[in-house]
Scaffold this motif. Structure first.
Motif, PDB file in Angstrom:
ATOM      1  N   PRO A 272     -13.243 -19.528 -34.118  1.00 52.10           N
ATOM      2  CA  PRO A 272     -13.381 -18.085 -34.338  1.00 52.10           C
ATOM      3  C   PRO A 272     -13.104 -17.261 -33.088  1.00 52.10           C
ATOM      4  N   ILE A 273     -12.806 -17.918 -31.983  1.00 55.37           N
ATOM      5  CA  ILE A 273     -12.538 -17.210 -30.734  1.00 55.37           C
ATOM      6  C   ILE A 273     -11.041 -16.947 -30.603  1.00 55.37           C
ATOM      7  N   ASN A 274     -10.678 -15.708 -30.446  1.00 53.49           N
ATOM      8  CA  ASN A 274      -9.279 -15.336 -30.249  1.00 53.49           C
ATOM      9  C   ASN A 274      -8.995 -15.315 -28.750  1.00 53.49           C
ATOM     10  N   ILE A 275      -8.528 -16.432 -28.236  1.00 53.02           N
ATOM     11  CA  ILE A 275      -8.310 -16.556 -26.798  1.00 53.02           C
ATOM     12  C   ILE A 275      -7.223 -15.595 -26.319  1.00 53.02           C
ATOM     13  N   LYS A 276      -6.158 -15.459 -27.089  1.00 54.94           N
ATOM     14  CA  LYS A 276      -5.067 -14.574 -26.669  1.00 54.94           C
ATOM     15  C   LYS A 276      -5.552 -13.135 -26.518  1.00 54.94           C
ATOM     16  N   SER A 277      -6.298 -12.665 -27.502  1.00 53.92           N
ATOM     17  CA  SER A 277      -6.809 -11.296 -27.426  1.00 53.92           C
ATOM     18  C   SER A 277      -7.798 -11.140 -26.274  1.00 53.92           C
ATOM     19  N   SER A 278      -8.609 -12.168 -26.048  1.00 57.07           N
ATOM     20  CA  SER A 278      -9.586 -12.115 -24.964  1.00 57.07           C
ATOM     21  C   SER A 278      -8.893 -12.031 -23.609  1.00 57.07           C
ATOM     22  N   VAL A 279      -7.858 -12.852 -23.430  1.00 61.04           N
ATOM     23  CA  VAL A 279      -7.111 -12.828 -22.174  1.00 61.04           C
ATOM     24  C   VAL A 279      -6.407 -11.486 -21.998  1.00 61.04           C
ATOM     25  N   LYS A 280      -5.873 -10.962 -23.081  1.00 67.17           N
ATOM     26  CA  LYS A 280      -5.214  -9.653 -23.009  1.00 67.17           C
ATOM     27  C   LYS A 280      -6.198  -8.568 -22.581  1.00 67.17           C
ATOM     28  N   ALA A 281      -7.423  -8.647 -23.094  1.00 66.29           N
ATOM     29  CA  ALA A 281      -8.442  -7.672 -22.704  1.00 66.29           C
ATOM     30  C   ALA A 281      -8.758  -7.786 -21.216  1.00 66.29           C
ATOM     31  N   ILE A 282      -8.813  -9.016 -20.714  1.00 73.61           N
ATOM     32  CA  ILE A 282      -9.068  -9.229 -19.286  1.00 73.61           C
ATOM     33  C   ILE A 282      -7.911  -8.673 -18.455  1.00 73.61           C
ATOM     34  N   GLN A 283      -6.688  -8.956 -18.899  1.00 73.26           N
ATOM     35  CA  GLN A 283      -5.513  -8.481 -18.168  1.00 73.26           C
ATOM     36  C   GLN A 283      -5.444  -6.956 -18.135  1.00 73.26           C
ATOM     37  N   THR A 284      -5.830  -6.330 -19.233  1.00 79.83           N
ATOM     38  CA  THR A 284      -5.710  -4.875 -19.351  1.00 79.83           C
ATOM     39  C   THR A 284      -6.860  -4.138 -18.685  1.00 79.83           C
ATOM     40  N   HIS A 285      -8.067  -4.675 -18.830  1.00 81.30           N
ATOM     41  CA  HIS A 285      -9.255  -3.927 -18.402  1.00 81.30           C
ATOM     42  C   HIS A 285     -10.021  -4.579 -17.252  1.00 81.30           C
ATOM     43  N   GLY A 286      -9.675  -5.813 -16.911  1.00 78.05           N
ATOM     44  CA  GLY A 286     -10.468  -6.527 -15.910  1.00 78.05           C
ATOM     45  C   GLY A 286      -9.913  -6.452 -14.508  1.00 78.05           C
ATOM     46  N   ASN A 288     -11.050  -5.284 -11.758  1.00 76.94           N
ATOM     47  CA  ASN A 288     -11.961  -5.602 -10.658  1.00 76.94           C
ATOM     48  C   ASN A 288     -12.285  -7.090 -10.549  1.00 76.94           C
ATOM     49  N   GLU A 289     -12.249  -7.805 -11.688  1.00 77.30           N
ATOM     50  CA  GLU A 289     -12.699  -9.196 -11.675  1.00 77.30           C
ATOM     51  C   GLU A 289     -11.713 -10.129 -12.372  1.00 77.30           C
ATOM     52  N   TYR A 290     -10.459  -9.740 -12.406  1.00 73.30           N
ATOM     53  CA  TYR A 290      -9.456 -10.507 -13.149  1.00 73.30           C
ATOM     54  C   TYR A 290      -9.419 -11.975 -12.714  1.00 73.30           C
ATOM     55  N   THR A 291      -9.304 -12.222 -11.424  1.00 72.25           N
ATOM     56  CA  THR A 291      -9.179 -13.593 -10.927  1.00 72.25           C
ATOM     57  C   THR A 291     -10.418 -14.419 -11.249  1.00 72.25           C
ATOM     58  N   ASN A 292     -11.595 -13.842 -11.046  1.00 74.72           N
ATOM     59  CA  ASN A 292     -12.836 -14.574 -11.316  1.00 74.72           C
ATOM     60  C   ASN A 292     -12.982 -14.907 -12.795  1.00 74.72           C
ATOM     61  N   LEU A 293     -12.642 -13.963 -13.662  1.00 79.63           N
ATOM     62  CA  LEU A 293     -12.779 -14.179 -15.102  1.00 79.63           C
ATOM     63  C   LEU A 293     -11.812 -15.248 -15.599  1.00 79.63           C
ATOM     64  N   MET A 294     -10.567 -15.178 -15.147  1.00 76.76           N
ATOM     65  CA  MET A 294      -9.583 -16.165 -15.583  1.00 76.76           C
ATOM     66  C   MET A 294      -9.905 -17.552 -15.025  1.00 76.76           C
ATOM     67  N   SER A 295     -10.372 -17.600 -13.795  1.00 78.75           N
ATOM     68  CA  SER A 295     -10.756 -18.888 -13.206  1.00 78.75           C
ATOM     69  C   SER A 295     -11.926 -19.503 -13.961  1.00 78.75           C
ATOM     70  N   ALA A 296     -12.864 -18.664 -14.386  1.00 77.97           N
ATOM     71  CA  ALA A 296     -14.014 -19.167 -15.140  1.00 77.97           C
ATOM     72  C   ALA A 296     -13.560 -19.809 -16.447  1.00 77.97           C
ATOM     73  N   LEU A 297     -12.640 -19.166 -17.154  1.00 79.76           N
ATOM     74  CA  LEU A 297     -12.130 -19.738 -18.403  1.00 79.76           C
ATOM     75  C   LEU A 297     -11.377 -21.037 -18.152  1.00 79.76           C
ATOM     76  N   ARG A 298     -10.650 -21.082 -17.077  1.00 81.66           N
ATOM     77  CA  ARG A 298      -9.834 -22.263 -16.811  1.00 81.66           C
ATOM     78  C   ARG A 298     -10.668 -23.457 -16.359  1.00 81.66           C
ATOM     79  N   TYR A 299     -11.640 -23.224 -15.484  1.00 79.57           N
ATOM     80  CA  TYR A 299     -12.326 -24.342 -14.835  1.00 79.57           C
ATOM     81  C   TYR A 299     -13.688 -24.684 -15.428  1.00 79.57           C
TER      82      TYR A 299
END
Length: 320
Positions: A272-286, A288-299
Motif C-alpha cells: 500500500p506504500i507508493n514509493i514513487k510518490s513518496s520520493v517525488k514528495a521528498i524531491q519537491t518539498h524536502g 532542507n533534509e533531502y539527503t538524510n531522508l533518501m539515505s534513510a530509505l536506502r539504508y
C-alpha cells in the motif's frame, strides 16, 4: 480498507488514500483524553532530550587521560565526569516505551477510522517517529556518546571506584539500576547500532506485533500515517517549513517501519506504500533534509533489494 490502501502502490498521486487528518492542530477528544495525557507526560522531555544531545559534551579528554595515566586521581576525575553523561544516555534509551500503548489504541477495530478519530494520539505517534529520526541524525554526529558509555561500562565491570560511588546516593542508585537486569549491556548494544533510536522503535513495534498478533493492523496504521503525511505536504495542508520537514520525516520513518513489520515489505507491487510518490514528495518539498531522508530509505529499509522489488524502484533509490 485493503482495497483502498492497495491503490497507494499504483503510481497515481490521486489514488493515495487521503485520511482526514490535521497533524498541526490536533487536539484530544474526551475519549482519547486520558491516554493522550498519560503518553504526553512520557513524551514531554522530547525537546529537552534533543537539545541535550545537540549540546552533548563528551568526556574523551578525561577518559584518555585516565587510560594513558591510570592514577587514582585521573580515574576518579574521569568517573565523575562520565556520570551525568551516562544519566542522559539512560534517559535517551528509555524514551520509546509509550509506543505499544498508542498502537493498541489504533489497532482496536477499524484502523483508518481510529487514525481519523484519535487525531491527537496520531500526532503523538508521529512525534515518536520524528524523534527517532532526529535523534539518530544527531547521534551519528556525536561519536563521543559510545566512547563515554564504553568507558563507564568497563569501569563498572572492573568494580573500580566503588568507594567513591557509594559516597553519592544518586550515583549508587544509577549503578544499581544499570547493573540490574543487565541494563548496561542492553544500553551498550543500543548505542552500538548506527541508527540507534530507529532500531529501538522497530524492535518495540515488532515485539508488539508478535505478542498481540496484530501485524495487519499495525501495517495499516503505518501505511495510513505515511499517506496522511504525504497529503499534508503535497496538498499544502501544512505551510510552515518546520511542519513540512516534520511530515516528510514521519512519512519516511513510517515507510521504514512498515517495511520491517510487513512480511512482504514496502516495495513490492502489492504494497500500500507508493514509493514513487513518496520520493517525488521528498524531491519537491524536502529541500532542507533531502539527503538524510533518501539515505534513510536506502539504508534502513529491509526489503529494498528483494527480488520482488521492481527494478525502477531500486533504481529510484540507488542513486541517492
Amino acid at each position: 480498507m485493503g482495497s483502498i490502501l492497495s491503490s497507494f502502490s499504483k503510481g497515481n498521486d490521486s489514488l493515495v488514500p487521503d485520511l482526514n487528518l490535521d497533524l498541526e492542530n490536533a487536539t484530544p477528544t474526551q475519549e482519547e483524553f486520558d491516554l493522550h495525557k498519560r503518553v504526553s507526560s512520557l513524551l514531554q522531555p522530547t525537546d529537552t532530550l534533543l537539545n541535550s544531545l545537540r549540546n552533548y559534551q563528551g568526556c574523551g579528554e578525561l577518559i584518555r587521560k585516565a587510560i594513558s595515566n591510570p592514577t587514582p586521581e585521573n580515574e576518579e576525575e574521569a568517573w565523575k565526569a562520565v556520570q551525568p553523561a551516562v544519566a542522559k544516555l539512560k534517559q535517551y534509551y528509555e524514551y520509546s516505551g509509550a509506543l505499544p500503548e498508542l498502537l493498541s489504541a489504533f489497532c482496536e477495530g477499524n484502523v483508518r477510522k481510529n487514525l481519523e478519530k484519535f487525531q491527537a494520539l496520531t500526532k503523538l505517534l508521529a512525534d515518536i517517529l520524528d524523534f527517532a529520526f532526529e535523534f539518530d541524525y544527531l547521534k551519528m554526529r556525536t561519536p563521543s556518546i559510545q566512547n563515554d558509555f564504553s568507558y563507564y561500562r568497563r569501569t563498572l565491570s572492573r568494580g573500580k571506584l566503588a568507594n567513591e560511588i557509594n559516597t553519592h546516593n544518586h550515583q549508587t542508585d544509577l549503578k544499581a539500576a544499570m547493573i540490574e537486569d543487565e541494563l548496561a549491556t542492553q544500553i551498550s548494544l543500543f548505542y552500538a547500532y548506527p541508527t540507534t533510536m530507529l532500531k529501538k522503535v522497530t524492535d518495540v513495534t515488532a515485539s508488539f506485533v508478535e505478542k498481540n498478533n496484530l501485524g495487519k493492523s499495525v501495517s495499516e496504521c503505518l501505511s495510513g500515517l505515511a499517506a496522511a503525511c504525504y497529503h499534508s505536504v503535497t496538498k499544502k495542508r501544512v505551510q510552515r517549513p518546520e511542519m513540512v520537514d516534520f511530515c516528510l520525516r514521519v512519512m519516511v520513518v513510517s515507510i521504514i517501519l512498515y517495511d520491517h513489520i510487513d512480511p512482504q515489505g514496502a516495495f513490492n507491487k502489492q504494497s500500500p506504500i507508493n514509493i514513487k510518490s513518496s520520493v517525488k514528495a521528498i524531491q519537491t518539498h524536502g529541500i532542507n533534509e533531502y539527503t538524510n531522508l533518501m539515505s534513510a530509505l536506502r539504508y534502513n529499509t529491509k526489503h529494498l533489494n528483494d527480488d520482488s522489488t521492481p527494478k525502477n524502484v531500486k533504481q529510484l533509490l540507488s542513486g541517492h
